[in-house]
Design an enzyme around this catalytic site. Structure first.
Site, mmCIF file in Angstrom:
data_model
loop_
_atom_site.group_PDB
_atom_site.id
_atom_site.type_symbol
_atom_site.label_atom_id
_atom_site.label_comp_id
_atom_site.label_asym_id
_atom_site.label_seq_id
_atom_site.Cartn_x
_atom_site.Cartn_y
_atom_site.Cartn_z
ATOM 1 N N SER A 50 0.846 -1.197 0.000
ATOM 2 C CA SER A 50 0.000 0.000 0.000
ATOM 3 C C SER A 50 0.877 1.241 0.000
ATOM 4 O O SER A 50 2.096 1.167 0.177
ATOM 5 C CB SER A 50 -0.940 0.030 1.217
ATOM 6 O OG SER A 50 -0.186 0.126 2.424
ATOM 7 N N ILE A 52 3.163 4.452 -0.365
ATOM 8 C CA ILE A 52 4.382 4.761 -1.111
ATOM 9 C C ILE A 52 5.010 3.489 -1.675
ATOM 10 O O ILE A 52 5.477 3.472 -2.823
ATOM 11 C CB ILE A 52 5.377 5.512 -0.202
ATOM 12 C CG1 ILE A 52 4.862 6.929 0.082
ATOM 13 C CG2 ILE A 52 6.765 5.586 -0.849
ATOM 14 C CD1 ILE A 52 5.700 7.710 1.079
ATOM 15 N N SER A 180 11.240 10.381 7.443
ATOM 16 C CA SER A 180 10.110 11.308 7.507
ATOM 17 C C SER A 180 10.636 12.687 7.889
ATOM 18 O O SER A 180 11.763 12.821 8.394
ATOM 19 C CB SER A 180 9.102 10.827 8.561
ATOM 20 O OG SER A 180 8.140 11.818 8.855
ATOM 21 N N TYR A 193 6.822 7.809 17.143
ATOM 22 C CA TYR A 193 7.143 7.710 15.716
ATOM 23 C C TYR A 193 8.349 8.583 15.389
ATOM 24 O O TYR A 193 9.283 8.146 14.702
ATOM 25 C CB TYR A 193 5.925 8.151 14.898
ATOM 26 C CG TYR A 193 6.151 8.210 13.408
ATOM 27 C CD1 TYR A 193 6.240 7.045 12.652
ATOM 28 C CD2 TYR A 193 6.244 9.437 12.750
ATOM 29 C CE1 TYR A 193 6.439 7.098 11.282
ATOM 30 C CE2 TYR A 193 6.437 9.502 11.377
ATOM 31 C CZ TYR A 193 6.531 8.334 10.651
ATOM 32 O OH TYR A 193 6.720 8.391 9.285
ATOM 33 N N LYS A 197 12.079 7.492 13.922
ATOM 34 C CA LYS A 197 12.634 8.053 12.691
ATOM 35 C C LYS A 197 13.930 8.824 12.971
ATOM 36 O O LYS A 197 14.844 8.832 12.142
ATOM 37 C CB LYS A 197 11.608 8.949 12.003
ATOM 38 C CG LYS A 197 10.396 8.187 11.469
ATOM 39 C CD LYS A 197 10.789 7.121 10.468
ATOM 40 C CE LYS A 197 9.577 6.449 9.839
ATOM 41 N NZ LYS A 197 9.961 5.405 8.846
ATOM 42 N N SER A 229 -1.225 8.407 1.825
ATOM 43 C CA SER A 229 -0.879 6.997 1.987
ATOM 44 C C SER A 229 -1.793 6.400 3.045
ATOM 45 O O SER A 229 -2.639 7.082 3.625
ATOM 46 C CB SER A 229 0.591 6.834 2.393
ATOM 47 O OG SER A 229 0.774 7.182 3.749
#
Length: 329
Positions: A50, A52, A180, A193, A197, A229
């Protein structure tokens, strides 16, 4: 003759219209084309079912790359494979569907061997698997933070280690990892998150310096801003098994197709770090790089707006500069 003022105005207009850093835009404009640089290359995409990852599969297949499609949902991978075959002149054996769970690190050697058995090489690894997060830190179980680090960071590091051993043996390859904007800038409601990253950024920046004896191995980090996305729909909330109540619409985000076109331009020209975002998010990248004091001020304003939206039951990312409207049923 252009005056200095006209030149500055032209540069300002170009920056306002930009949706990537200048190096990447230059590569997209005058660099090698994906149909030349990536044709017949073996590209392993994680998170290919799914978003990207899926769009990468479509554009890479159209460019003539041979693919390994990995994610947990095998039926979705077969769907992506069928569409890749429709969009390209590839044969069935040019696309390998390989289910993969990044959390099952004990299986990563076996999965890498399966790719090498099928194609005999891995030219490009695109680490794209991962999950996002929506939740205030004080309300979030610590297990969410553990899960984010296990998946986004340790799972990515594990699969990279196995593939890199093969690339070092052959002396060539590209390892690209989708990070990100949150890998460079703190993102309210996404503390876990962002931490995962930031870990990715630190790890691959360090790995790049360890590979100076292998100049033909490129470590590339991809830093998108908001992109259409499924990552928001699958985001962690305050508890590991609690689904996100409102993913919101995505009309304000960059299209997946444009994001992937820029990624392929970067891969084709071995760009080491890619900033991909529409304004004003691209501006935030540059402010954090060059004027962190101003960046802190602006980020605080945006962060306050984001938290207010979230507490009001609205999409946290929507309408930073206009009054948000709740979704109607």
């Amino acid at each position: 003759m252009c005056t200095v003022k006209q030149l500055h105005e032209d540069m300002l207009i170009r920056f306002i219209a930009a949706d990537a850093d200048l190096t990447l835009l230059w590569a997209a404009a005058v660099g090698k084309r994906p149909g030349v640089a990536l044709r017949q290359k073996v590209v392993w995409i994680t998170g290919a079912s799914s978003g990207i990852g899926e769009e990468l599969a479509y554009q890479l297949s159209a460019s003539g790359a041979r693919l390994v499609l990995s994610a947990r949902r095998e039926n979705e991978l077969h769907r992506v494979k069928r569409k890749c075959l429709e969009l390209s002149s590839l044969e069935d054996e040019d696309i390998l569907v390989l289910p993969l769970d990044l959390l099952d690190r004990s299986s990563h050697r076996e999965k890498t061997d399966a790719v090498l058995q099928h194609f005999s090489k891995i030219d490009v690894l695109v680490n794209n698997s991962g999950r996002s997060q929506r939740g205030l830190f004080l309300n979030t179980d610590i297990d969410v933070y553990s899960s984010l680090m296990e998946l986004n960071y340790l799972g990515t590091v594990s699969i990279t280690q196995h593939v890199l051993q093969h690339m070092i043996h052959h002396g060539d390859g590209i390892i690209a990892t989708v990070s990100s904007i949150a890998g460079l800038v703190g993102a309210p409601l996404s503390s876990g998150y962002a931490a995962s990253k930031h870990a990715i950024q630190g790890f691959f920046n360090t790995l790049r310096t360890e590979l100076t004896d292998y100049p033909n191995i490129t470590i590339s980090t991809i830093c998108p801003g908001p992109v259409v996305s499924q990552i928001v729909h699958n985001a962690f909330s305050e508890q590991v098994n609690k689904p996100l109540s409102n993913a919101g619409d995505q009309y304000h985000k960059m299209s997946t197709e444009r994001c992937v076109r820029l990624i392929l331009a970067g891969l084709s020209n071995r760009v080491k770090e890619m900033w991909i975002a529409q304004q004003p998010f691209l501006l935030v990248f540059y402010l954090w790089q060059y004027t962190p004091t101003l960046a802190w001020y602006i980020t605080s304003l945006l962060g306050r707006k984001r938290v207010q939206n979230f507490k009001a039951g609205l999409d946290a990312d929507t309408a930073y500069f206009t009054k948000p409207k709740a979704k109607t049923s």
